[in-house]
Structures are given as C-alpha cells and as structure tokens.
Design an enzyme around this catalytic site. Structure first.
Site, PDB file in Angstrom:
ATOM      1  N   SER A 218       0.879  -1.199  -0.059  1.00 42.30           N
ATOM      2  CA  SER A 218       0.120   0.076   0.096  1.00 42.30           C
ATOM      3  C   SER A 218       0.860   1.129   0.112  1.00 42.30           C
ATOM      4  O   SER A 218       1.990   1.476  -1.003  1.00 42.30           O
ATOM      5  CB  SER A 218      -0.772  -0.007   0.976  1.00 42.30           C
ATOM      6  N   ASP A 477      -8.833  -4.414  -5.957  1.00 41.20           N
ATOM      7  CA  ASP A 477      -8.374  -3.703  -4.737  1.00 41.20           C
ATOM      8  C   ASP A 477      -8.749  -2.578  -5.309  1.00 41.20           C
ATOM      9  O   ASP A 477      -8.204  -1.728  -6.343  1.00 41.20           O
ATOM     10  CB  ASP A 477      -6.852  -3.863  -4.773  1.00 41.20           C
TER      11      ASP A 477
END
Length: 549
Positions: A218, A477
């Site tokens: 991330s 995602d």
C-alpha cells in the site's frame, strides 16, 4: 521536542487488562485500521472508542488499587523491539537531536552471505507487522534464501515518535522526503546488536557487501518502489505490493472496484438505496429527519448521516484470503441488504425495502459501536471543529490524515456522474474539511490548501520502473486505480527483472501474509509466493555475478 524512548510491547486492549499504571491505551489494530484506513476515516468514532477505553482502564486501575491486586508482568515477546538512532530531520540543520526508530529482527534463517529483507512498517505501528516475520512474506523469502528479516517502523508511528505532540508544527517532519531518508540512513548504517546475531565482519551487512531487498504494501508499497528508484546503490531489489505510486486529490475511483466486483444483486440494492436516500434528504424536515431516525442517526446533519451510511463499504478492503485475519463483514452487509422484506412509508413518501434493510444494518452494526456515555454527534458528527484539535500523542488518527492533507490526497467524494454506491452529499468539500479542522496553521508549518500530490507523482507516478522492481496487485483492490497496474496506467509486460503479478480475486496486498503450512494456502496465493521466491533468487544470482566481475 522530544527524543522518543523505546517501548518493547504493545498493550492488548481486548480484553482491557492494565499491567502497570502508566500503560498506554490503544485501540486494537484491527479496529484502528478499519476506522482510519479502510475507506472514509471515521475519526469521531475512533476518538469516542479511545476515550471509552481510557476510562475503562482508569476504572480498572482504581479497582485494582482498592483491592490490592497484583498483575503478572507480560511475558517476553518473541521479537523484541530494537532501537536505531535516527535524526529528527535529515534536511533542517536548525533541528538537532535524534529519536529511537524501532525495528525487529529475525535471524533464524540467516546464513553468512544471505540477503537482508526489510519490510517497511508503513502507516501503522511496526508491531502490527511482526506476523510477517513468522508466517508471511519475510519468512517465505528468508527461508528460501538464507536471509535476515527486518521490520522497520515508520517515523511517528508506533513508538518511533520524534516529537512531544501531534500539532501541526510537530508533524512537519512527517513527510515523504524525511521518511525515505530514514530508510536509506538505516540501511547504510545498520549493525545488528551482538546479542541478537554475531557477524564475522562488522560491515558484512552493509549494502556494498550484502543485497538488501525492500518490501512494502500500500503506502509502504509506494515507498518500496521509491526506495529502489531513488536509492539504487542501497536497495538491490524491491517488491511493491498494492503500491499507490499515483497520488490524487479527488479519488472517487476508490469505489469503482467495489461496484465492478461486488455481488451484482448487492451492488444493485446499494445503488437503489442511495438514490432513494438522497431523494428523501432533499426533502424538507420532518421527512428527512424521520428517515435518519430509521438509521438511529436523526441528530446528524445530512452530510454526516451520508458518511455513516457509506461506512460499510470500507469492509471491502478488509477482505483477505485468510479468514483468520480478514473480515467477511462486507458479505454480511450484502446479506442484510438483499434480505427482501417490506418497505415502509414516511407520510406519502415510500421507503423501499432495501432502505429499510440498510437502516437496520447501520443501527445494529455501526451505530451500536458508539460507546455508552458518547452521543451520536460525538461519535459521528463532524461540524464541531473543536473535537479535532486535540494534538496529544495518543491521537494517532492525526498521522496518516496529516500525510493525506499535505502530500497524498485520496479524498473520497461521490462521483459527479454515473452509478454510485455513496451519497451525493459526500462532496469534495466535506471529505477534505478535516484538513482545515484538525491542522490549524503553526509557527513553523502550514498545511497547504490542496495536498501537494505533485511531490509524490514526481517520484515516478504510474510509469515508475526499474530493474529488480516488482509490482504485485489484487485485481479487485479499491486502491488498484492508484497503482502502476491501474487500468489507466500504461500497459507493461512482466519479466524476471521487472516482474508483475495480478492476483485473481485479490484485494489489498494479498501476498504479504501467509500460513505456517504454506501447502494450506489457496493455490493463487501459493503461486504468487513461489513467483516472488523465483525472481528474488534470480536477483540474488545477479548479485553474485556482479561480485565476480
């Protein structure tokens, strides 16, 4: 300005059992992450739950004193936190001093000549990443290549805190340049304590002598990519998982993968409910107030109400292939919305069944989290600026939001056109107003009117690439639109030097965690772990070839 001291344990809060009078109260990592890092941040509820935990701890301490109870000291953790002296600022010569940046080591697989794997802790306590030393990406790679595993805590997070408050001024050293230089300085000057591991040569692990492989997921995934491209002499290779290398001020695309990949009947019901809810909110009181009352939120302004109604969407990001660490709450939410049943009426206004089901879910699963002693406005209201001004060190919600407000953006309003699963009352002004509320101008630093996303994007953006830099993503995602494998990014091909992987039915950095018995992992997860191991082994072979030159 304080030089932070090192703590070697994090107090578990569920159940809340104070071990010493000075124990730090924190929300459980899963709760903290769900409220602040999955979809829209729910700062009010976070603050209410922390306050409730603090009061419960104080009450237990009073009771234990009165009863003269003795608490057993916590057992020694498997991985003890170590301390690296890091400059408070690498760039401001007027600022002196250092702080303790925590890190953890696992040398159980290490053999001389093996690589060093550094996992970037990112925007959370490094202690929350320790599982990857034992049964995740670090254990997998180190075991396959005789490597040394390191978890490095990010400045300001966990106990790696260089300041005495989280005011605007004291947060000015929380930025990309300082944090990247932290990692570079750590790699260049790292020497493990002799009590942890003995080296034949003190400089054996210097990046001139040992290959360092950087991993992050991330935000930390973007940092992994930046470390490889900006410090190529220190970082031999990097794996950037769900790497948000593209920063963007307005980010309604967060909801696109949810609309695309969520259960069709559920998404249809959410879209229908949002249209009906917005239509009623457009009506005068008391009709709109009655509607909000169905959800248990009649005290809220329309925009705050809409924000709470959209909060279950963050559960999509909380999914994981391993049910032990992931959440199935998004499916529970969908089951509730698609349960059927009868609609209702508010005067002459029809309230369809999906709205009634939505209201029941919010009242039972979101509103119910507001602790006793806090009002609905305390937990979910955002119109009182004063509630966001507390800058004590315990107010850790201020950290990532400061980075959002200064450099990363990612405000999540409703899209201006097309189907939507969130209310039109979530505007860019509403979703960004926390920046004005929480960070008033200081003496030394002022938060910009608009996040400086160019600072991030100048580091590579969608097209960032280098040899021995891998990108791993999940196809559904909600953050993939901000990664180099976004549908709007230039297409690229996977090679052993520039590997790419897209995990089917994957969400956020699905490759980071693992099981003790890797044979029990789903096939698509085993495949990506084997893929990562294979290209890392090739990268290490390239290191050996270079040594022979």
């Amino acid at each position: 300005m304080l030089v932070a001291s090192m703590a070697t344990a994090v107090l578990p809060l569920v159940p809340l059992v104070p071990l010493v009078a000075a124990s730090k109260v924190e929300l459980p990592p899963q709760v903290h992450h769900q409220l602040l890092h999955s979809g829209r941040p729910q700062v009010g509820l976070w603050k209410a739950l922390l306050s409730d935990a603090q009061h419960r701890q104080a009450s237990q301490l009073r009771d234990s004193t009165a009863q003269q109870q003795t608490f057993t000291a916590a057992s020694k953790p498997k991985y003890e936190a170590l301390c690296f002296e890091q400059p408070i600022s690498h760039f401001d010569d007027s600022v002196n001093g250092t702080f303790c940046q925590r890190y953890w080591l696992d040398a159980s697989s290490y053999k001389p000549g093996g690589p060093v794997y550094l996992l970037d802790g990112g925007e959370t306590s490094g202690a929350n990443r320790l599982e990857f030393l034992e049964k995740g990406i670090l254990e997998i790679l180190s075991n396959a290549t005789n490597g040394l595993s390191v978890v490095l805590e990010h400045r300001y997070y966990g106990d790696s805190v260089p300041v005495s408050s989280l005011s605007t001024d004291d947060l000015r050293f929380l930025n990309n340049a300082e944090a990247l230089e932290d990692s570079a300085y750590f790699i260049e000057h790292f020497k493990p304590p002799q009590s942890v591991m003995q080296l034949d040569e003190p400089s054996a692990l210097h990046p001139n002598n040992t290959p360092w492989i950087y991993y992050g997921g991330s935000y930390a995934g973007a940092r992994a990519a930046h470390m490889r491209t900006q410090y190529p002499d220190l970082v031999w290779g990097a794996i950037a998982s769900s790497a948000v290398t593209h920063a963007q001020v307005v980010f309604p695309q967060y909801y696109d993968p949810i609309q695309t990949y969520g259960p069709e009947d559920c998404i249809s019901e959410i879209q229908s409910a949002v249209i009906a809810i917005d239509a009623v909110l457009d009506m005068p009181t008391p009709i709109s107030t009655i509607l909000k009352g169905l959800f248990g939120l009649q005290e809220l302004e329309h925009d705050d109400f809409a924000d709470v109604v959209g909060s279950p969407l963050g559960n999509w990001q909380a999914k994981n292939w391993d049910p032990a660490i992931g959440s199935d709450e998004f499916q529970n939410f969908c089951d509730a919305l698609t349960a059927g049943g009868a609609g209702s009426q508010i005067g002459l206004v029809r309230v369809p069944a999906e709205v009634m089901n939505y209201a029941k879910y919010i009242k039972e699963n979101v509103v119910s989290k507001c602790p006793e002693g806090s009002s609905i406005v305390d937990c979910f209201g955002t119109h009182d600026d004063e509630k966001f001004l507390d800058a004590g060190l315990e107010q850790t919600w201020r950290l990532w939001l400061f980075q959002v407000c200064t450099q990363w953006g990612y405000f999540m309003p409703a899209p201006l056109e097309g189907p939507s699963i969130i209310s039109k009352y979530l505007t860019i002004d509403y979703t960004s107003k926390i920046c004005r509320q929480a960070y008033p101008p200081g003496k030394h630093f002022t938060v910009p009117d608009v996040p400086d996303v160019d600072e991030v994007n100048a580091r590579g953006d969608y097209t960032i690439e280098a040899d021995r830099l891998a990108f791993i993503d999940g196809d559904r995602d909600p953050w993939r639109p901000m990664t180099p494998q976004s549908d709007v990014a230039p297409r690229r091909s996977s090679t052993v030097n520039r590997p790419l992987a897209m995990i089917f039915d994957g969400v956020h950095h699905y490759d980071e965690n693992g099981l003790r018995n890797h044979a029990l992992e789903p096939a698509r997860i085993r495949d990506v772990h084997e893929f990562e191991t294979s290209f890392i082994q090739e990268w290490l072979a390239q290191w050996e070839d270079r040594k022979k030159e």
